[in-house]
Write a protein that holds these residues in place. Structure first.
Motif, PDB file in Angstrom:
ATOM      1  N   ASP A  67      28.010  -9.106 -21.615  1.00 40.01           N
ATOM      2  CA  ASP A  67      28.985  -9.585 -22.606  1.00 40.01           C
ATOM      3  C   ASP A  67      28.568  -9.287 -24.042  1.00 40.01           C
ATOM      4  OD1 ASP A  67      30.905 -10.970 -20.818  1.00 40.01           O
ATOM      5  OD2 ASP A  67      29.136 -12.191 -20.349  1.00 40.01           O
ATOM      6  N   LEU A  68      27.341  -8.808 -24.247  1.00 39.68           N
ATOM      7  CA  LEU A  68      26.837  -8.532 -25.590  1.00 39.68           C
ATOM      8  C   LEU A  68      27.613  -7.372 -26.202  1.00 39.68           C
ATOM      9  CD1 LEU A  68      24.574  -9.233 -27.668  1.00 39.68           C
ATOM     10  CD2 LEU A  68      23.194  -7.493 -26.536  1.00 39.68           C
ATOM     11  N   LEU A  69      28.175  -7.587 -27.391  1.00 39.68           N
ATOM     12  CA  LEU A  69      28.910  -6.516 -28.071  1.00 39.68           C
ATOM     13  C   LEU A  69      27.924  -5.475 -28.582  1.00 39.68           C
ATOM     14  CD1 LEU A  69      31.573  -8.479 -30.162  1.00 39.68           C
ATOM     15  CD2 LEU A  69      31.599  -7.845 -27.736  1.00 39.68           C
ATOM     16  N   LEU A  70      28.273  -4.203 -28.404  1.00 42.58           N
ATOM     17  CA  LEU A  70      27.396  -3.110 -28.809  1.00 42.58           C
ATOM     18  C   LEU A  70      27.930  -2.400 -30.031  1.00 42.58           C
ATOM     19  CD1 LEU A  70      26.549  -1.693 -25.274  1.00 42.58           C
ATOM     20  CD2 LEU A  70      25.205  -3.284 -26.678  1.00 42.58           C
ATOM     21  N   LEU A  71      27.036  -1.726 -30.740  1.00 43.81           N
ATOM     22  CA  LEU A  71      27.370  -0.976 -31.950  1.00 43.81           C
ATOM     23  C   LEU A  71      28.656  -0.186 -31.726  1.00 43.81           C
ATOM     24  CD1 LEU A  71      26.414  -0.129 -34.790  1.00 43.81           C
ATOM     25  CD2 LEU A  71      25.172   1.744 -33.707  1.00 43.81           C
ATOM     26  N   GLY A  72      29.580  -0.318 -32.658  1.00 42.15           N
ATOM     27  CA  GLY A  72      30.865   0.355 -32.573  1.00 42.15           C
ATOM     28  C   GLY A  72      31.992  -0.570 -32.170  1.00 42.15           C
ATOM     29  N   ALA A 129      23.541 -14.238 -33.204  1.00 44.15           N
ATOM     30  CA  ALA A 129      24.718 -14.801 -33.869  1.00 44.15           C
ATOM     31  C   ALA A 129      25.898 -14.794 -32.901  1.00 44.15           C
ATOM     32  CB  ALA A 129      25.051 -13.981 -35.121  1.00 44.15           C
ATOM     33  N   ALA A 130      26.721 -15.814 -32.993  1.00 44.43           N
ATOM     34  CA  ALA A 130      27.855 -15.979 -32.080  1.00 44.43           C
ATOM     35  C   ALA A 130      28.754 -14.738 -31.980  1.00 44.43           C
ATOM     36  CB  ALA A 130      28.666 -17.212 -32.483  1.00 44.43           C
ATOM     37  N   PRO A 131      29.054 -14.041 -33.088  1.00 41.04           N
ATOM     38  CA  PRO A 131      29.952 -12.895 -32.942  1.00 41.04           C
ATOM     39  C   PRO A 131      29.393 -11.775 -32.056  1.00 41.04           C
ATOM     40  CG  PRO A 131      29.042 -12.996 -35.158  1.00 41.04           C
ATOM     41  CD  PRO A 131      28.719 -14.288 -34.479  1.00 41.04           C
ATOM     42  N   GLN A 132      28.097 -11.755 -31.815  1.00 44.76           N
ATOM     43  CA  GLN A 132      27.530 -10.738 -30.931  1.00 44.76           C
ATOM     44  C   GLN A 132      28.000 -10.935 -29.489  1.00 44.76           C
ATOM     45  OE1 GLN A 132      23.397 -11.261 -32.775  1.00 44.76           O
ATOM     46  NE2 GLN A 132      23.370  -9.160 -32.004  1.00 44.76           N
ATOM     47  N   LYS A 180      32.792 -17.242 -34.613  1.00 49.06           N
ATOM     48  CA  LYS A 180      32.526 -18.485 -35.330  1.00 49.06           C
ATOM     49  C   LYS A 180      31.207 -18.382 -36.081  1.00 49.06           C
ATOM     50  CE  LYS A 180      36.072 -20.946 -34.321  1.00 49.06           C
ATOM     51  NZ  LYS A 180      36.866 -21.584 -35.383  1.00 49.06           N
ATOM     52  N   ARG A 181      31.072 -19.163 -37.152  1.00 47.03           N
ATOM     53  CA  ARG A 181      29.870 -19.153 -37.991  1.00 47.03           C
ATOM     54  C   ARG A 181      28.791 -20.017 -37.323  1.00 47.03           C
ATOM     55  NH1 ARG A 181      30.971 -16.273 -42.260  1.00 47.03           N
ATOM     56  NH2 ARG A 181      29.165 -16.930 -43.479  1.00 47.03           N
ATOM     57  N   LEU A 182      28.111 -19.416 -36.361  1.00 43.75           N
ATOM     58  CA  LEU A 182      27.127 -20.108 -35.540  1.00 43.75           C
ATOM     59  C   LEU A 182      25.974 -19.146 -35.250  1.00 43.75           C
ATOM     60  CD1 LEU A 182      26.298 -22.477 -33.582  1.00 43.75           C
ATOM     61  CD2 LEU A 182      27.682 -21.301 -31.848  1.00 43.75           C
ATOM     62  N   ILE A 183      24.750 -19.632 -35.494  1.00 36.47           N
ATOM     63  CA  ILE A 183      23.531 -18.858 -35.223  1.00 36.47           C
ATOM     64  C   ILE A 183      22.640 -19.702 -34.327  1.00 36.47           C
ATOM     65  CG2 ILE A 183      21.410 -17.894 -36.235  1.00 36.47           C
ATOM     66  CD1 ILE A 183      23.085 -17.387 -38.821  1.00 36.47           C
TER      67      ILE A 183
END
Length: 160
Positions: A6-11, A55-58, A63-66
């Motif tokens: 589920d980890l978002l990758l570069l791009g 970070a959450a967006p990854q 959301k603003r969450l680390i």
């Protein structure tokens, strides 16, 4: 439960979006988000041998969450950088969203961050050196900024 898959990758265009604040009515969702962040960070550590914070967006949670876990778990909700030192230093930065790439960047030596914890209590934390660098990296993710965008010059990239 989110996993390394589920980890978002570069791009991925979501990595370039600005996140919205965690709202008080979303407080009950934080525990699940943190569990997902912790799980993926553990999987990154096992596979790639690094990872101190995420970070959450990854994970597509805009959301603003680390979530940081070095010697103990720390949850930073709606963090705000309130102080950035004039002193900066250079380092080779890494990122879970592109685990084989290192990027030479400059970061502030000292920062202060204000944030809420998972119990919605307010905190302020002054960080130096490697912790300062780490939080700046994660904070950038909340604003859609990747370390690739902070490269010192066009030669500031190398493979791990």
């Amino acid at each position: 439960m989110k996993t390394l898959a589920d980890l978002l990758l570069l791009g991925d265009p979501r990595l370039y979006e600005t996140c919205s604040p965690v709202l008080p009515e979303e407080k009950k969702l934080v525990e699940g988000w943190v569990a997902d962040l912790d799980n993926v960070m553990r999987e990154v550590r096992a596979k790639y041998g690094f990872g101190r914070a995420i970070a959450a967006p990854q994970l597509g949670i805009m959301k603003r969450l680390i979530y940081m876990n070095i010697d103990r778990p720390v949850v930073l909700i709606n963090p705000e950088l309130t102080y950035l030192s004039d002193e900066v230093f250079e380092l080779w930065d890494d990122c879970m969203s592109f685990p084989h790439l290192l990027v030479n960047v400059k970061r502030h030596q000292t920062i202060t961050v204000s944030y809420l914890d998972e119990h919605w209590s307010a905190h302020q934390w002054t960080m130096h050196d490697s912790l300062s660098e780490l939080l700046q990296h994660e904070y950038d993710h909340l604003n859609g900024v990747l370390c690739t965008m902070r490269a010192i010059d066009e030669k500031s990239f190398r493979w791990r």
